[in-house]
Design an enzyme around this catalytic site. Structure first.
Site, PDB file in Angstrom:
ATOM      1  N   LYS A 191       0.906  -1.210  -0.166  1.00  0.00           N
ATOM      2  CA  LYS A 191       0.069   0.260  -0.062  1.00  0.00           C
ATOM      3  C   LYS A 191       0.848   1.218  -0.201  1.00  0.00           C
ATOM      4  O   LYS A 191       0.519   2.160  -0.852  1.00  0.00           O
ATOM      5  CB  LYS A 191      -0.964  -0.152   1.320  1.00  0.00           C
ATOM      6  CG  LYS A 191      -1.968  -1.117   1.240  1.00  0.00           C
ATOM      7  CD  LYS A 191      -2.936  -1.070   2.480  1.00  0.00           C
ATOM      8  CE  LYS A 191      -2.106  -1.051   3.931  1.00  0.00           C
ATOM      9  NZ  LYS A 191      -1.463  -2.641   4.016  1.00  0.00           N
ATOM     10  N   ARG A 210     -10.305  -0.264   8.635  1.00  0.00           N
ATOM     11  CA  ARG A 210      -9.691  -1.299   8.719  1.00  0.00           C
ATOM     12  C   ARG A 210     -10.517  -2.459   9.456  1.00  0.00           C
ATOM     13  O   ARG A 210     -10.228  -3.534   9.674  1.00  0.00           O
ATOM     14  CB  ARG A 210      -8.215  -1.219   9.975  1.00  0.00           C
ATOM     15  CG  ARG A 210      -6.779  -1.571   9.405  1.00  0.00           C
ATOM     16  CD  ARG A 210      -6.095  -1.366  10.092  1.00  0.00           C
ATOM     17  NE  ARG A 210      -5.004  -2.019  10.014  1.00  0.00           N
ATOM     18  CZ  ARG A 210      -3.822  -1.494   9.318  1.00  0.00           C
ATOM     19  NH1 ARG A 210      -3.847  -0.412   8.823  1.00  0.00           N
ATOM     20  NH2 ARG A 210      -2.750  -2.279   9.191  1.00  0.00           N
ATOM     21  N   ARG A 262      11.630  -5.372   5.254  1.00  0.00           N
ATOM     22  CA  ARG A 262      11.286  -3.951   4.829  1.00  0.00           C
ATOM     23  C   ARG A 262      12.189  -3.053   5.367  1.00  0.00           C
ATOM     24  O   ARG A 262      12.554  -3.279   6.929  1.00  0.00           O
ATOM     25  CB  ARG A 262       9.996  -3.499   4.963  1.00  0.00           C
ATOM     26  CG  ARG A 262       9.623  -2.067   4.866  1.00  0.00           C
ATOM     27  CD  ARG A 262       8.255  -1.520   5.325  1.00  0.00           C
ATOM     28  NE  ARG A 262       7.600  -2.011   6.169  1.00  0.00           N
ATOM     29  CZ  ARG A 262       6.328  -2.327   6.362  1.00  0.00           C
ATOM     30  NH1 ARG A 262       5.529  -1.814   5.310  1.00  0.00           N
ATOM     31  NH2 ARG A 262       5.727  -2.923   7.420  1.00  0.00           N
ATOM     32  N   ARG A 291      11.061  -1.035  11.229  1.00  0.00           N
ATOM     33  CA  ARG A 291      10.017  -0.504  11.743  1.00  0.00           C
ATOM     34  C   ARG A 291       9.786  -1.811  13.080  1.00  0.00           C
ATOM     35  O   ARG A 291      10.099  -2.892  12.920  1.00  0.00           O
ATOM     36  CB  ARG A 291       8.621  -0.818  11.004  1.00  0.00           C
ATOM     37  CG  ARG A 291       8.091   0.642  10.654  1.00  0.00           C
ATOM     38  CD  ARG A 291       6.897   0.605   9.601  1.00  0.00           C
ATOM     39  NE  ARG A 291       5.861  -0.221  10.122  1.00  0.00           N
ATOM     40  CZ  ARG A 291       4.755  -0.305   9.508  1.00  0.00           C
ATOM     41  NH1 ARG A 291       4.829   0.160   8.134  1.00  0.00           N
ATOM     42  NH2 ARG A 291       3.762  -1.043   9.778  1.00  0.00           N
ATOM     43  N   ARG A 332      -0.675  -9.345  13.304  1.00  0.00           N
ATOM     44  CA  ARG A 332      -1.094  -8.164  12.321  1.00  0.00           C
ATOM     45  C   ARG A 332      -1.705  -9.137  11.192  1.00  0.00           C
ATOM     46  O   ARG A 332      -2.981  -8.630  10.823  1.00  0.00           O
ATOM     47  CB  ARG A 332      -0.066  -7.221  11.891  1.00  0.00           C
ATOM     48  CG  ARG A 332       0.442  -6.423  12.826  1.00  0.00           C
ATOM     49  CD  ARG A 332       1.955  -5.645  12.460  1.00  0.00           C
ATOM     50  NE  ARG A 332       1.988  -4.935  11.098  1.00  0.00           N
ATOM     51  CZ  ARG A 332       3.122  -4.698  10.544  1.00  0.00           C
ATOM     52  NH1 ARG A 332       4.393  -5.176  10.806  1.00  0.00           N
ATOM     53  NH2 ARG A 332       3.132  -4.164   9.177  1.00  0.00           N
TER      54      ARG A 332
END
Ligand code: AP5
Ligand code: MG
Length: 205
Positions: A13, A87, A121, A152, A163
């Site tokens: 996203k 969400r 990431r 992160r 998640r």
């Protein structure tokens, strides 16, 4: 044009949002980015959000909906791209009362690819560029600006598991919700970022 970017954690996203913002006149509103900014500043919202984000859970709706309402108000409720919101069904219903959504783009990625994408990431502390260790050739500097890259804190494998579970239980039902409204377009998120963006452009025209 008012757009929602849907997709599981790691679907791409944020990666597509950067490309969309460079090519279309829409403002990028990412609830995750707003929370991370508040965590860095240790605001009241940041301290609260951190306690949920570190466990991979959703921040309570009343807090999240309020920050989105404020962010939308600042841009007169038009020409935006929401990334990470809504969400769950309740957030979608609140949003429906605030603004008119034109298109919902669901970036669809095989579940198996998500953990590898998220755990690899890295993001640039200087320019915000999102990248992946597989593209860095062992270096830890941004390929765009040379800035320092960080991981992160919610991108650890244990947190990622929760998640992904939250996504399946609470967020995936939004696909049917927006299908029923005739607004959903699905894009194959398994190509390279540029290939995925070609698909997104076909949707946005
Ligand atoms: P948020 O920041 O929204 O995280 P997320 O939804 O889990 O999504 P990600 O940012 O992890 O993934 P992405 O889809 O943006 O992928 P990216 O482009 O970075 O939310 C964080 C937390 O905040 C939540 O867990 C929750 O606690 C809280 N929160 C946020 N919104 C909330 C809400 N509405 N309600 C309640 N709580 C909320 O790409 C990932 C990686 O893959 C990168 O390394 C990238 O380089 C790579 N990649 C991207 N595209 C491709 C591709 N096509 N091919 C190969 N690699 C790719
Ligand atoms: Mg993101």
């Amino acid at each position: 044009m008012n757009i929602i970017l849907l997709g599981a954690p790691g679907a791409g996203k944020g990666t597509q949002a950067t490309r969309i913002q460079e090519n279309y006149k829409v403002k990028h509103i990412s609830t995750g980015d707003i929370f991370r900014y508040n965590i860095k500043q240790q605001t009241e919202i940041g301290v609260l959000a951190q306690s949920y984000i570190q466990k991979g859970q959703l921040v309570p709706d009343e807090v999240t909906c309020k920050i989105v309402e404020i962010a939308l108000n600042e841009i007169n409720n038009e020409n935006f791209m929401l990334d990470g919101f809504p969400r769950n069904i309740n957030q979608a219903q609140v949003l429906d009362k605030l603004v008119k959504i034109d298109k919902v783009i669901d970036i669809s990625v095989d579940l198996g690819a998500l953990t590898e994408r998220i755990c690899g990431r890295r993001s640039c502390t200087a320019c915000g560029n999102l990248t992946h260790v597989s593209r860095l050739g062992g270096k830890n500097t941004c390929e765009k600006c040379g800035g320092e890259l960080i991981q992160r804190s919610d991108d650890k494998e244990e947190t990622v598991k929760s998640r992904l579970a939250v996504y399946s239980e609470q967020t995936a039902p939004l696909i049917e919700y927006y299908k029923a409204q005739g607004k959903l377009v699905s894009v194959n998120g398994m190509g390279t970022p540029d290939e995925v963006f070609e698909e997104v452009k076909k949707v946005l025209g």
